[in-house]
Scaffold this active site. Structure first.
Site, PDB file in Angstrom:
ATOM      1  N   ASN A 157     108.180  12.891  82.951  1.00 40.68           N
ATOM      2  CA  ASN A 157     108.517  11.784  82.034  1.00 40.68           C
ATOM      3  C   ASN A 157     109.066  10.538  82.722  1.00 40.68           C
ATOM      4  O   ASN A 157     108.834   9.432  82.256  1.00 40.68           O
ATOM      5  CB  ASN A 157     109.445  12.263  80.915  1.00 40.68           C
ATOM      6  N   CYS A 288     114.548  13.292  77.950  1.00 36.63           N
ATOM      7  CA  CYS A 288     115.241  14.580  77.803  1.00 36.63           C
ATOM      8  C   CYS A 288     116.461  14.483  76.901  1.00 36.63           C
ATOM      9  O   CYS A 288     116.789  15.413  76.192  1.00 36.63           O
ATOM     10  CB  CYS A 288     115.644  15.101  79.172  1.00 36.63           C
TER      11      CYS A 288
HETATM   12  P1  NAD Z   1     108.131  21.885  83.328  1.00 38.75           P
HETATM   13  O1  NAD Z   1     109.272  22.828  83.352  1.00 38.75           O
HETATM   14  O2  NAD Z   1     106.866  22.325  82.717  1.00 38.75           O
HETATM   15  O3  NAD Z   1     107.751  21.407  84.823  1.00 38.75           O
HETATM   16  C1  NAD Z   1     108.695  20.780  85.657  1.00 38.75           C
HETATM   17  C2  NAD Z   1     108.287  20.963  87.104  1.00 38.75           C
HETATM   18  O4  NAD Z   1     108.396  22.336  87.461  1.00 38.75           O
HETATM   19  C3  NAD Z   1     106.845  20.575  87.412  1.00 38.75           C
HETATM   20  O5  NAD Z   1     106.825  19.896  88.646  1.00 38.75           O
HETATM   21  C4  NAD Z   1     106.141  21.912  87.496  1.00 38.75           C
HETATM   22  O6  NAD Z   1     104.993  21.900  88.314  1.00 38.75           O
HETATM   23  C5  NAD Z   1     107.220  22.766  88.114  1.00 38.75           C
HETATM   24  N1  NAD Z   1     107.110  24.215  87.904  1.00 38.75           N
HETATM   25  C6  NAD Z   1     106.474  24.874  86.908  1.00 38.75           C
HETATM   26  N2  NAD Z   1     106.645  26.221  87.063  1.00 38.75           N
HETATM   27  C7  NAD Z   1     107.414  26.391  88.167  1.00 38.75           C
HETATM   28  C8  NAD Z   1     107.947  27.537  88.838  1.00 38.75           C
HETATM   29  N3  NAD Z   1     107.730  28.775  88.395  1.00 38.75           N
HETATM   30  N4  NAD Z   1     108.697  27.336  89.940  1.00 38.75           N
HETATM   31  C9  NAD Z   1     108.957  26.081  90.395  1.00 38.75           C
HETATM   32  N5  NAD Z   1     108.467  24.967  89.800  1.00 38.75           N
HETATM   33  C10 NAD Z   1     107.715  25.117  88.700  1.00 38.75           C
HETATM   34  O7  NAD Z   1     108.705  20.565  82.647  1.00 38.75           O
HETATM   35  P2  NAD Z   1     107.891  19.270  82.220  1.00 38.75           P
HETATM   36  O8  NAD Z   1     107.069  19.594  81.029  1.00 38.75           O
HETATM   37  O9  NAD Z   1     107.258  18.668  83.422  1.00 38.75           O
HETATM   38  O10 NAD Z   1     109.062  18.277  81.802  1.00 38.75           O
HETATM   39  C11 NAD Z   1     109.558  18.151  80.519  1.00 38.75           C
HETATM   40  C12 NAD Z   1     110.896  18.840  80.415  1.00 38.75           C
HETATM   41  O11 NAD Z   1     111.800  18.266  81.370  1.00 38.75           O
HETATM   42  C13 NAD Z   1     111.565  18.646  79.070  1.00 38.75           C
HETATM   43  O12 NAD Z   1     112.098  19.877  78.650  1.00 38.75           O
HETATM   44  C14 NAD Z   1     112.672  17.655  79.350  1.00 38.75           C
HETATM   45  O13 NAD Z   1     113.769  17.743  78.472  1.00 38.75           O
HETATM   46  C15 NAD Z   1     113.052  18.014  80.760  1.00 38.75           C
HETATM   47  N6  NAD Z   1     113.717  16.905  81.440  1.00 38.75           N
HETATM   48  C16 NAD Z   1     115.057  17.006  81.697  1.00 38.75           C
HETATM   49  C17 NAD Z   1     115.737  15.956  82.307  1.00 38.75           C
HETATM   50  C18 NAD Z   1     117.219  16.024  82.568  1.00 38.75           C
HETATM   51  O14 NAD Z   1     117.723  15.215  83.335  1.00 38.75           O
HETATM   52  N7  NAD Z   1     117.948  16.956  81.958  1.00 38.75           N
HETATM   53  C19 NAD Z   1     115.034  14.810  82.684  1.00 38.75           C
HETATM   54  C20 NAD Z   1     113.668  14.739  82.426  1.00 38.75           C
HETATM   55  C21 NAD Z   1     113.020  15.806  81.799  1.00 38.75           C
END
Ligand code: NAD
Length: 500
Positions: A157, A288
Site C-alpha cells: 500500500n 492500515c
Molecule cells: P501480506 O501479509 O499479504 O504480504 C506482506 C508481505 O509479506 C509481502 O511482501 C508478501 O510477499 C510477504 N509474505 C507473504 N507470505 C510470507 C511468508 N510466509 N513469510 C514471509 N513473507 C511473506 O500483506 P499485504 O496484503 O501486502 O498488505 C496489506 C496488509 O498490510 C494489511 O493488513 C494492512 O493493514 C497491513 N499494513 C500494515 C501497516 C502498519 O504499519 N501496521 C502498514 C501498511 C500495511
C-alpha cells in the site's frame, strides 16, 4: 533517473558485478487499467543467498563508520529523493494506482523525511549509550550495537514509504538490509537502491530481492538474518514472527487493523465527517490505520449521514495524473475481488443498510480505465458489532457507521476487538477527547484529525496489530542491541574464592 519499463533485474545488491539468477517471472500490472507495466524476475534461493552474503561483506565497514559519516551519506540520499520526487511519484502511481496528487505530495516526502530524521538522530548522539558510577570503585557504560544483516519485508500500500521507514533506521544504526518489496508493487525498490548507490551508500549495504511469500519465508528463516521488519496482514505476520522466534531473531511487526473513530456528542458534524472521510477513503481505503468503525451518537446519526452523502460527492476517481483526481483503483485484481466480496457480504449476509457505493465501479470513468480495479467509496449504516464487515479488515474504501448512546458504551465496544492499531476521537471538549483517547486500546491515536504520521511520531500497533514501533526516537532502538560493561577500578576483584 527516468521511468524505465524494461524488464527488472532479479535482484540488486548495489554491485553491477553481481549476476542475477531468477526463479521464473511475473508481470507487474497498472491497476488503473489492468495492463502490464513490466516483467519482474523472482529471486531464486541462490540470488537471495548472494544478496545476504553481499550484506554480510558490507557490514563490518558500514557498521564501524562514525554515525556522522553514515548520516552524511544518507542525507545525500534524502536530497536525491527530493530532487527526483516527481519521477518516483510517477512510478508509485503506475505501480499502486494511487493518484499522482497523492504520491507526489505524500509517499516520497514522508519516506525522505524519515531518512532525514534518522540521519540527524544518529549524527546528534541518538546512538550514544549511558554511563554511571555504580560505586566509588566501579562504573558501568552501555553501547548501542547494530544487529547485523536485517530483512525488510514490505506490503503493497505504501511501497517506497515502507522501504524507507525500514531502511532509514536500519542503515543509520549501522546495519545492512536485504529488502523484499511486495510482489504486487515492486517497482520502487530498484530506484531506491539507485538513490542509495548515487548517494554513496557502499555496495551491499542495501539489497533488493523480488518475489512473493516464499522469498519472504526464505529470508525470515535464513540463519544470517538478525532481524525481520515486516509490514503486512496479521495472518502473515503470525507466520513470520513464528519463524523468526524459532531462530530467536528480533522482529518488528506492523500489521492490520480495524480501527475505531469515536465521534463525541459535542463534535461539530462537518468536522467529524471530514475526519471520517480521511479515515476511510484516503488512498482508496488502503491504509492500515483506517478508522473503518465510525461510532456516532444516536442523536447525530441523521445529520452525520446527510453531511457524509454531500461530501462523498467530492471523491473524484479518474485519470491518475490529473491533479483533480483524489481517488484511485484498488491495487490489484485479487484485492478488488476481496473488497467486492465484503461489500456483497455486507448487503446480503450482514444485511447492513447501504448508504452509498456498492459493488459497481464508479460511473463516468474514462473509457481507457474501465478495465482497471475500481470500486466506489462505500458506506454501510445501521451496522452491528458482530457483522463481518465490522469485525474484519477489508482494506478498501468501506466505512461502517455504528450508533451509540453513552461514551462509556462506545469505548467498550470500540475496544472489543483483537486488533489495536489506531483510534481517534472528534469532539469540542478537549478534556473529554483526551480522556476518551486514553481509554481506547490502540498504539496510534488522533484527536480531531486522522492519518498524519510524521517522522518524529513513533507508530506501532497494540494487541494483534503488531510488535514494536517504527519512527520517532524509539524507532531507532528497534535496530540496535544493548551492550553493558562493568568496569572495576579499585583493583580488588569481588570473589568468593578467596583463601580462608
Ligand atoms: P501480506 O501479509 O499479504 O504480504 C506482506 C508481505 O509479506 C509481502 O511482501 C508478501 O510477499 C510477504 N509474505 C507473504 N507470505 C510470507 C511468508 N510466509 N513469510 C514471509 N513473507 C511473506 O500483506 P499485504 O496484503 O501486502 O498488505 C496489506 C496488509 O498490510 C494489511 O493488513 C494492512 O493493514 C497491513 N499494513 C500494515 C501497516 C502498519 O504499519 N501496521 C502498514 C501498511 C500495511
Amino acid at each position: 533517473m527516468g521511468f524505465r519499463d524494461a524488464d527488472r533485474h532479479t535482484f540488486y545488491a548495489g554491485s553491477p558485478q553481481l549476476s542475477a539468477d531468477s526463479s521464473g517471472s511475473y508481470e507487474s500490472i497498472d491497476p488503473s487499467n489492468g495492463k502490464p507495466i513490466c516483467k519482474i524476475n523472482n529471486s531464486s534461493p541462490k540470488s537471495i543467498d548472494a544478496a545476504i552474503q553481499s550484506a554480510q561483506k558490507a557490514f563490518p565497514e558500514w557498521s564501524s563508520k562514525p554515525p556522522i559519516e553514515r548520516a552524511r551519506i544518507l542525507q545525500r540520499a534524502v536530497a536525491l529523493l527530493r530532487e527526483h520526487n516527481d519521477n518516483l511519484a510517477r512510478i508509485e502511481t503506475f505501480d499502486t494506482g494511487k493518484p499522482y496528487s497523492e504520491t507526489s505530495a505524500v509517499d516520497i516526502v514522508t519516506g525522505a523525511d524519515v531518512l532525514e530524521y534518522f540521519a540527524n538522530l544518529v549524527a546528534s548522539g541518538g546512538l550514544n549509550g549511558e554511563s554511571f558510577r555504580l560505586r566509588p570503585s566501579a562504573s558501568v557504560y552501555t553501547s548501542k550495537e547494530p544487529l547485523g544483516v536485517c530483512a525488510g519485508i514490505g506490503a503493497w500500500n505504501y511501497p517506497i514509504q515502507i522501504a524507507l521507514w525500514k531502511s532509514a533506521p536500519c542503515l543509520a544504526a549501522g546495519n545492512c538490509m536485504v529488502y523484499k518489496p511486495s510482489e504486487f508493487t515492486p517497482l520502487h525498490a530498484e530506484y531506491l537502491a539507485d538513490v542509495y548507490r548515487q548517494a554513496g551508500v557502499p555496495d551491499g549495504v542495501f539489497n533488493v530481492v523480488y518475489g512473493s511469500g516464499e522469498v519472504g519465508a526464505y529470508l525470515t528463516k535464513h540463519p544470517a538474518i538478525a532481524k525481520v521488519s515486516f509490514t503486512g496482514q496479521v495472518s502473515t505476520g503470525k507466520k513470520v514472527a513464528g519463524a523468526a522466534a524459532g531462530e530467536m531473531k528480533y522482529v518488528t511487526m506492523e500489521l492490520g487493523g480495524k480501527s475505531p473513530l469515536v465521534v463525541l456528542p459535542d463534535a461539530e458534524v462537518d468536522q467529524a465527517v471530514d475526519v471520517a472521510m480521511m479515515a476511510n477513503f484516503y488512498s482508496t481505503g488502503q491504509v492500515c490505520t483506517n478508522g473503518t468503525r465510525v461510532f456516532v451518537p444516536r442523536v447525530m446519526k441523521k445529520s452525520f449521514e446527510s453531511a457524509l452523502l454531500e461530501k462523498v460527492k467530492f471523491v473524484r476517481p479518474g485519470d491518475l495524473f490529473d491533479m483533480d483526481t483524489n481517488f484511485g483503483p484498488l491495487s490489484s485484481k485479487v484485492h478488488q475481488d476481496k473488497v467486492i466480496r465484503y461489500i456483497h457480504h455486507g448487503i446480503e449476509q450482514d444485511k447492513a443498510t447501504l448508504l452509498c457505493g456498492g459493488v459497481e465501479p464508479p460511473v463516468n470513468l474514462p473509457a481507457g480505465l474501465k478495465s482497471g480495479y475500481w470500486v466506489q467509496p462505500t458506506v454501510f449504516t445501521d451496522c452491528k458489532d458482530d457483522m463481518t464487515i465490522v469485525k474484519e479488515e477489508i482494506f478498501g474504501p468501506v466505512m461502517t457507521i455504528l450508533t451509540y448512546d453513552t461514551i462509556d458504551e462506545a469505548i467498550t465496544r470500540a475496544n472489543a476487538t483483537e486488533l489495536g492499531l489506531a483510534a481517534g476521537v472528534v469532539g469540542r471538549d478537549i478534556d473529554r477527547c483526551h480522556d476518551t483517547i486514553a481509554r481506547l486500546q490502540a498504539g496510534i491515536t488522533w484527536v480531531n484529525t486522522w492519518g498524519e504520521s510524521p517522522a518524529e511520531m513513533a507508530v506501532g500497533g497494540w494487541k494483534q496489530s503488531g510488535v514494536g514501533v517504527e519512527n520517532g526516537r524509539r524507532g531507532l532502538e528497534a535496530w540496535v542491541r544493548n551492550k553493558s560493561t562493568l568496569v572495576e577500578m579499585g583493583g580488588s576483584v569481588p570473589t568468593v574464592f578467596a583463601k580462608l
